[in-house]
Design a protein around this motif. Structure first.
Motif, PDB file in Angstrom:
ATOM      1  N   THR A 115      -4.347 -12.418   3.198  1.00 20.97           N
ATOM      2  CA  THR A 115      -2.898 -12.930   3.009  1.00 20.97           C
ATOM      3  C   THR A 115      -2.042 -11.482   3.027  1.00 20.97           C
ATOM      4  O   THR A 115      -2.021 -11.187   1.874  1.00 20.97           O
ATOM      5  CB  THR A 115      -2.390 -13.821   2.337  1.00 20.97           C
ATOM      6  N   VAL A 116      -1.749 -10.905   4.049  1.00 21.42           N
ATOM      7  CA  VAL A 116      -0.775  -9.683   4.006  1.00 21.42           C
ATOM      8  C   VAL A 116       0.317  -9.966   4.673  1.00 21.42           C
ATOM      9  O   VAL A 116       0.325 -10.209   6.008  1.00 21.42           O
ATOM     10  CB  VAL A 116      -1.774  -8.492   4.507  1.00 21.42           C
ATOM     11  N   GLU A 117       1.515  -9.484   4.131  1.00 23.55           N
ATOM     12  CA  GLU A 117       3.105  -9.497   5.163  1.00 23.55           C
ATOM     13  C   GLU A 117       2.713  -8.367   6.016  1.00 23.55           C
ATOM     14  O   GLU A 117       2.080  -7.264   6.062  1.00 23.55           O
ATOM     15  CB  GLU A 117       3.918  -9.099   4.157  1.00 23.55           C
ATOM     16  N   ALA A 118       3.304  -8.840   7.361  1.00 21.79           N
ATOM     17  CA  ALA A 118       3.465  -7.952   8.482  1.00 21.79           C
ATOM     18  C   ALA A 118       3.983  -6.846   7.999  1.00 21.79           C
ATOM     19  O   ALA A 118       4.846  -6.666   7.371  1.00 21.79           O
ATOM     20  CB  ALA A 118       4.080  -8.696   9.684  1.00 21.79           C
ATOM     21  N   GLN A 119       3.480  -5.634   8.428  1.00 30.09           N
ATOM     22  CA  GLN A 119       4.188  -4.198   8.192  1.00 30.09           C
ATOM     23  C   GLN A 119       3.477  -3.542   6.823  1.00 30.09           C
ATOM     24  O   GLN A 119       3.387  -2.411   6.936  1.00 30.09           O
ATOM     25  CB  GLN A 119       5.835  -4.272   8.291  1.00 30.09           C
ATOM     26  N   ALA A 120       2.973  -4.229   6.101  1.00 23.70           N
ATOM     27  CA  ALA A 120       2.614  -3.915   4.790  1.00 23.70           C
ATOM     28  C   ALA A 120       1.471  -3.029   5.246  1.00 23.70           C
ATOM     29  O   ALA A 120       1.175  -2.022   4.684  1.00 23.70           O
ATOM     30  CB  ALA A 120       2.385  -4.882   3.901  1.00 23.70           C
ATOM     31  N   THR A 121       0.655  -3.313   5.918  1.00 18.20           N
ATOM     32  CA  THR A 121      -0.630  -2.780   6.345  1.00 18.20           C
ATOM     33  C   THR A 121      -0.339  -1.489   6.774  1.00 18.20           C
ATOM     34  O   THR A 121      -0.818  -0.252   6.321  1.00 18.20           O
ATOM     35  CB  THR A 121      -1.505  -3.370   7.123  1.00 18.20           C
TER      36      THR A 121
END
Ligand code: 1GP
Length: 240
Positions: free
Chosen positions: A53-59
């Motif tokens: 579960t990772v927010e968009a753009q965080a990666t």
């Protein structure tokens, strides 16, 4: 195919590969310099970036920061298509072959193509096999699939072999991040005996003994995330 070729080369030279898994949700950019000083002094060979579960753009932000801190290859280990970024070097193109959820077998893959085609990412086809790790893990929850039972040896080895016959480049035996029990030595040994492609093992590996046991049993690459997040001094035991 530089990343994959190097993996094959290292394995034929009997080198042990170690990937440090960074979950963009938990990674703090303030700690990046200190964290990567330890990574760079350790025997780590690859950086994996991803999470369930990772927010968009965080990666993308996290990968850009990591690229500044290390020369090790950075490989996406995506939980979702939103985690694909051109800033990394490669991507594990994971198909969850232990489960029967079409989205994670082929659906997300189709949806990711336009992003991947417009990137320079090296795509590494990976048969991803989730094994019971003693508690419900995020992979299980998010993908809504059942892990394979730890004693289902025949089914596990047949699944890995089917992945190889489908043309996959790697098999990844996963107990789930933070698993209570890592993938057992017996499972690793049996799968390794049966396949000709490289074997990755991860989930719940927290100390040198478990790491050593995974390699001894036949893991070509071991992935560790949580243990480094919780105690960076683990890197001190893994100095070059
Ligand atoms: C999880 O295999 C990785 O996808 C690593 O697991 O966080 O338990 O080390 P840990």
């Amino acid at each position: 195919r530089r990343i994959y070729q190097n993996i094959i080369k290292s394995i034929s030279a009997e080198e042990r590969l170690l990937a440090v898994l960074i979950d963009p949700e938990k990674f703090s950019v303030e700690n990046a310099v200190r964290f990567f000083k330890k990574v760079n002094q350790s025997v780590a060979t690859h950086i994996f970036v991803g999470g369930s579960t990772v927010e968009a753009q965080a990666t993308e932000n996290v990968v850009s920061e990591i690229k500044k801190q290390t020369s090790l290859p950075v490989i996406l280990f995506p939980g979702d298509t939103s985690q694909i970024t051109n800033k990394a070097d490669g991507i594990l193109f994971l198909s969850l072959i232990s489960g029967r959820n079409p989205e994670y077998l082929i659906g997300k893959h189709v949806a990711s193509i336009s992003k991947i085609k417009s990137s320079n990412l090296e795509v590494i086809s990976t048969g991803y096999i989730l094994i019971e790790g003693g508690k419900e893990t995020a992979v299980q929850r998010v993908t809504n699939t059942k892990p394979m039972a730890r004693n289902a040896f025949q089914n596990i080895t047949d699944t890995a072999k089917a992945g190889e016959f489908l043309g996959m480049n790697l098999i990844y035996l996963e107990a789930g991040s933070g698993a209570l029990n890592p993938v057992s030595a017996e499972i690793i040994t049996k799968v390794k005996q049966d396949i000709k492609i490289p074997l990755i093992v991860g989930g719940g590996i927290k100390n040198i003994q478990q790491l050593e046991s995974a390699y001894q049993s036949g893991a070509d690459m071991v992935v560790i995330g949580t243990a480094f997040e919780e105690d960076e001094s683990f890197f001190d035991d893994l100095r070059k």
